[in-house]
Design an enzyme around this catalytic site. Structure first.
Site, PDB file in Angstrom:
ATOM      1  N   GLY A 144       0.183   5.484  -4.324  1.00  0.00           N
ATOM      2  CA  GLY A 144      -0.258   7.007  -4.898  1.00  0.00           C
ATOM      3  C   GLY A 144       0.219   7.932  -3.926  1.00  0.00           C
TER       4      GLY A 144
ATOM      5  N   ASP B 272       0.958  -1.288   0.102  1.00  0.00           N
ATOM      6  CA  ASP B 272      -0.054  -0.012  -0.020  1.00  0.00           C
ATOM      7  C   ASP B 272       1.028   1.305   0.063  1.00  0.00           C
ATOM      8  OD1 ASP B 272      -2.376   1.565   0.131  1.00  0.00           O
ATOM      9  OD2 ASP B 272      -2.735   1.178   2.193  1.00  0.00           O
TER      10      ASP B 272
ATOM     11  N   LEU C  65      10.391 -21.454  -4.228  1.00  0.00           N
ATOM     12  CA  LEU C  65       9.364 -20.223  -3.884  1.00  0.00           C
ATOM     13  C   LEU C  65       8.237 -20.515  -4.415  1.00  0.00           C
ATOM     14  CD1 LEU C  65       8.885 -17.831  -2.343  1.00  0.00           C
ATOM     15  CD2 LEU C  65      10.041 -16.434  -4.263  1.00  0.00           C
TER      16      LEU C  65
ATOM     17  N   HIS D   6       3.016   3.642  -8.889  1.00  0.00           N
ATOM     18  CA  HIS D   6       2.627   2.134  -9.258  1.00  0.00           C
ATOM     19  C   HIS D   6       3.786   1.556  -9.988  1.00  0.00           C
ATOM     20  CE1 HIS D   6      -1.262   2.143  -7.929  1.00  0.00           C
ATOM     21  NE2 HIS D   6      -1.589   3.242  -8.868  1.00  0.00           N
TER      22      HIS D   6
END
Ligand code: FPP
Length: 235
Positions: free
Chosen positions: A18, A15, A126, A32
């Site tokens: 922006g 998060d 992984l 982004h």
């Protein structure tokens, strides 16, 4: 008795892209783009630590409500990521998986997702699991419908419904539950992410915006995790 804190699975809510951009007077898309680079770097760091599963929240069902411009930018970034970055993961023998309502995505993207899943299915070093058009409540409802249908068909009895059966109906059916959830950017919410799967996970929050997240910050959060005592409801 305390359980050993073995760290097999980290889930991340990436998060703050922006806000990272706005703070610099840049368009959100720049955040982004930088965020996608950090995805690559952090995936590498997780692999080097010998952690077996990494689940990343790349696009939520709610994210479809962002401006058409931002959704379209995120989709173009995703195409690029599927074409190049994930191909690189393939060369490093990383298994790639996707969870979410994939039918909402464009056909070419769905096709690339299927190809990557098939081509990497046999790798086990992984597993990177990417949540795309993902919403946990939607996932739980889809699982409930499948179970209801099985009962209706007479394939299972109501008494057969338990935690294991329910877990096996989720997108994450063959992935262990996350040991550690990390959310960046200072927000302290789950935002419809892995609600069932996070039942006993340890939660770590950092104020760092995702584009500024580093392998060092990841290690600091892992160190915090390692000091915790996981009791799973026992004394
Ligand atoms: C949150 O930042 C991030 C997203 C909505 C998407 C996550 C996407 C990336 C990390 C880049 C692309 C990744 C892939 C796998 C292609 P935000 O926009 O909610 O930031 P804000 O809360 O500051 O507005």
């Amino acid at each position: 008795m305390t359980e050993k804190n073995e760290l097999k699975h980290i889930a991340i809510i990436m998060d703050g892209n922006g806000r990272w951009a706005s703070k610099r007077g840049l368009p959100r898309s720049v955040g982004h783009k930088k965020g996608a680079e950090v995805v690559k770097e952090i995936t590498k760091a997780v692999a080097e630590k010998g952690i077996k599963y990494l689940t990343l929240y790349a696009f939520s069902t709610e994210n479809w409500q962002r401006s058409a411009e931002e959704v379209s930018f995120l989709m173009s970034l995703l195409r690029q990521y599927l074409k190049t970055d994930l191909q690189e993961l393939k060369e490093n023998q990383v298994r790639v998986r996707f969870i979410g309502e994939r039918y909402m995505l464009d056909n070419d993207i769905q096709q690339m997702m299927r190809n990557l899943e098939n081509e990497t299915a046999h790798f086990d070093k992984l597993t990177v699991c990417i949540a795309l058009s993902y919403g946990s409540r939607q996932e739980i409802i889809a699982a409930t419908k499948k179970i209801a249908q099985s009962v209706k068909n007479g394939d299972i009895l109501i008494e057969d419904i338990d935690i294991n059966l329910f877990s096996a109906m989720l997108y994450t059916k063959d992935i262990p539950e996350p040991d550690l959830l990390i959310r960046t950017s200072g927000e302290k919410r789950l935002s419809n992410y892995l609600l069932w799967q996070l039942a006993y996970s340890e939660l770590e929050f950092t104020d760092v915006y995702w584009p500024d997240f580093t392998p060092e910050e990841l290690q600091r959060l892992i160190d915090n995790y390692n000091t915790r005592e996981r009791r799973y409801g026992k004394v």
